[in-house]
Design a protein around this motif. Sequence first.
Motif, PDB file in Angstrom:
ATOM      1  N   PHE A  74      84.595  34.571  68.530  1.00 13.90           N
ATOM      2  CA  PHE A  74      85.854  34.622  67.794  1.00 13.90           C
ATOM      3  C   PHE A  74      85.777  33.873  66.464  1.00 13.90           C
ATOM      4  N   SER A  75      84.978  32.808  66.424  1.00 12.06           N
ATOM      5  CA  SER A  75      84.848  32.031  65.189  1.00 12.06           C
ATOM      6  C   SER A  75      83.797  32.609  64.254  1.00 12.06           C
ATOM      7  N   GLY A  76      82.801  33.322  64.841  1.00 14.06           N
ATOM      8  CA  GLY A  76      81.712  33.855  64.045  1.00 14.06           C
ATOM      9  C   GLY A  76      80.707  32.809  63.614  1.00 14.06           C
ATOM     10  N   ASP A  77      80.753  31.629  64.208  1.00 10.93           N
ATOM     11  CA  ASP A  77      79.886  30.522  63.826  1.00 10.93           C
ATOM     12  C   ASP A  77      78.781  30.335  64.867  1.00 10.93           C
ATOM     13  N   ALA A  78      77.549  30.645  64.488  1.00 12.04           N
ATOM     14  CA  ALA A  78      76.429  30.513  65.421  1.00 12.04           C
ATOM     15  C   ALA A  78      76.183  29.068  65.829  1.00 12.04           C
ATOM     16  N   ARG A  79      76.544  28.138  64.981  1.00 11.10           N
ATOM     17  CA  ARG A  79      76.280  26.725  65.282  1.00 11.10           C
ATOM     18  C   ARG A  79      77.060  26.240  66.514  1.00 11.10           C
ATOM     19  N   LEU A  80      78.175  26.875  66.787  1.00  9.19           N
ATOM     20  CA  LEU A  80      78.934  26.501  67.977  1.00  9.19           C
ATOM     21  C   LEU A  80      78.167  26.834  69.251  1.00  9.19           C
ATOM     22  N   LEU A  81      77.302  27.849  69.181  1.00  7.51           N
ATOM     23  CA  LEU A  81      76.462  28.183  70.333  1.00  7.51           C
ATOM     24  C   LEU A  81      75.277  27.244  70.459  1.00  7.51           C
ATOM     25  N   LEU A  82      74.859  26.664  69.350  1.00  8.45           N
ATOM     26  CA  LEU A  82      73.715  25.762  69.384  1.00  8.45           C
ATOM     27  C   LEU A  82      74.013  24.470  70.131  1.00  8.45           C
ATOM     28  N   VAL A  83      75.281  24.128  70.274  1.00  7.07           N
ATOM     29  CA  VAL A  83      75.646  22.873  70.943  1.00  7.07           C
ATOM     30  C   VAL A  83      75.980  23.098  72.415  1.00  7.07           C
ATOM     31  N   ARG A  84      75.662  24.293  72.951  1.00  7.46           N
ATOM     32  CA  ARG A  84      76.071  24.581  74.327  1.00  7.46           C
ATOM     33  C   ARG A  84      75.445  23.622  75.329  1.00  7.46           C
ATOM     34  N   SER A  85      74.209  23.169  75.090  1.00  6.48           N
ATOM     35  CA  SER A  85      73.597  22.220  76.025  1.00  6.48           C
ATOM     36  C   SER A  85      74.312  20.883  76.006  1.00  6.48           C
ATOM     37  N   ALA A  86      74.877  20.525  74.843  1.00  6.21           N
ATOM     38  CA  ALA A  86      75.613  19.260  74.752  1.00  6.21           C
ATOM     39  C   ALA A  86      76.888  19.295  75.591  1.00  6.21           C
ATOM     40  N   TRP A  87      77.478  20.492  75.734  1.00 10.38           N
ATOM     41  CA  TRP A  87      78.671  20.622  76.570  1.00 10.38           C
ATOM     42  C   TRP A  87      78.351  20.371  78.045  1.00 10.38           C
ATOM     43  N   ILE A  88      77.073  20.395  78.379  1.00  7.30           N
ATOM     44  CA  ILE A  88      76.645  20.112  79.747  1.00  7.30           C
ATOM     45  C   ILE A  88      76.193  18.666  79.889  1.00  7.30           C
ATOM     46  N   THR A  89      75.335  18.215  78.956  1.00 10.80           N
ATOM     47  CA  THR A  89      74.766  16.869  79.081  1.00 10.80           C
ATOM     48  C   THR A  89      75.792  15.762  78.821  1.00 10.80           C
ATOM     49  N   LEU A  90      76.709  15.983  77.905  1.00 15.32           N
ATOM     50  CA  LEU A  90      77.697  14.931  77.623  1.00 15.32           C
ATOM     51  C   LEU A  90      78.622  14.671  78.828  1.00 15.32           C
ATOM     52  N   PRO A  91      79.264  15.718  79.402  1.00 16.58           N
ATOM     53  CA  PRO A  91      80.074  15.460  80.603  1.00 16.58           C
ATOM     54  C   PRO A  91      79.252  14.918  81.761  1.00 16.58           C
ATOM     55  N   LEU A  92      78.021  15.426  81.919  1.00 16.51           N
ATOM     56  CA  LEU A  92      77.171  14.935  82.997  1.00 16.51           C
ATOM     57  C   LEU A  92      76.894  13.446  82.828  1.00 16.51           C
ATOM     58  N   GLY A  93      76.624  13.022  81.601  1.00 17.22           N
ATOM     59  CA  GLY A  93      76.391  11.604  81.345  1.00 17.22           C
ATOM     60  C   GLY A  93      77.603  10.763  81.702  1.00 17.22           C
ATOM     61  N   VAL A  94      78.792  11.255  81.345  1.00 21.16           N
ATOM     62  CA  VAL A  94      80.027  10.525  81.659  1.00 21.16           C
ATOM     63  C   VAL A  94      80.223  10.410  83.168  1.00 21.16           C
ATOM     64  N   VAL A  95      79.997  11.521  83.886  1.00 21.51           N
ATOM     65  CA  VAL A  95      80.187  11.517  85.342  1.00 21.51           C
ATOM     66  C   VAL A  95      79.169  10.591  86.014  1.00 21.51           C
ATOM     67  N   LEU A  96      77.925  10.608  85.545  1.00 22.84           N
ATOM     68  CA  LEU A  96      76.901   9.718  86.108  1.00 22.84           C
ATOM     69  C   LEU A  96      77.312   8.262  85.957  1.00 22.84           C
ATOM     70  N   LEU A  97      77.758   7.899  84.767  1.00 27.05           N
ATOM     71  CA  LEU A  97      78.157   6.510  84.539  1.00 27.05           C
ATOM     72  C   LEU A  97      79.423   6.161  85.316  1.00 27.05           C
ATOM     73  N   ALA A  98      80.361   7.111  85.393  1.00 23.20           N
ATOM     74  CA  ALA A  98      81.597   6.855  86.134  1.00 23.20           C
ATOM     75  C   ALA A  98      81.321   6.642  87.614  1.00 23.20           C
ATOM     76  N   SER A  99      80.288   7.322  88.143  1.00 22.58           N
ATOM     77  CA  SER A  99      79.975   7.189  89.568  1.00 22.58           C
ATOM     78  C   SER A  99      79.484   5.785  89.918  1.00 22.58           C
ATOM     79  N   LEU A 100      79.018   5.050  88.925  1.00 22.65           N
ATOM     80  CA  LEU A 100      78.585   3.673  89.171  1.00 22.65           C
ATOM     81  C   LEU A 100      79.779   2.748  89.385  1.00 22.65           C
ATOM     82  N   VAL A 101      80.919   3.176  88.884  1.00 23.53           N
ATOM     83  CA  VAL A 101      82.127   2.343  88.968  1.00 23.53           C
ATOM     84  C   VAL A 101      83.077   2.836  90.045  1.00 23.53           C
TER      85      VAL A 101
END
Length: 204
Positions: A80-107
């Motif tokens: 919808f945006s026509g911006d290929a760069r938004l697809l380039l960050v798709r792995s970050a949409w996985i690793t960033l939440p995963l990092g937050v959940v990993l750290l939250a699980s320690l608490v």
Amino acid sequence: MTTTTSERAGLMMLLRDVALPMALYYVLRSFEVDALWALLVSAVPPVLRTGYVLARHRRIDPVSAFVLAVLLVNGAVAVFSGDARLLLVRSAWITLPLGVVLLASLVAGRRPLLFRAVCALQPARAEHLEGLWGLSRSFRERWRSATLWWGVGCLLLGCAVVVLAFTLPVDVVPVLDTALTAGSVLLGVKLTRRRLGIRRTADA
């Protein structure tokens, strides 16, 4: 399951979910396919694999469901945006939440997410690991520190991918993203094995 088997499974996962999409992208680009559509098509193999697992086992695990949702939503936004760069960050949409959940699980969790993930992936060893968890403080601390490393690593990796995606030429990012992801995972596995005292010939 031995660590050798685990390594083979991890290597296959990297080849299937990381290297294959990257190779498909560059093949399409060599035929002068637009970067946006080449990125969309390169995301098809992981989607098909998730669909195959769902069709065969009539179930989908939470992680696969999350990854599939990320790919579909990210793809829709990029189209919808026509911006290929938004697809380039798709792995970050996985690793960033995963990092937050990993750290939250320690608490917030009774067990670190990394420990629970290993128990879920290796049910034959889950009872043994749970027994060690209840008996050994040093065992618990090693798993907590390994989870901390993975959480921080996921956050750093996600931030790095975002920076790469919006600062470098589009055609350069997939190979750098792949190399960075594969290198980070392999380094993380090596450090985790060393921290947890897992030998290459011992059970994972």
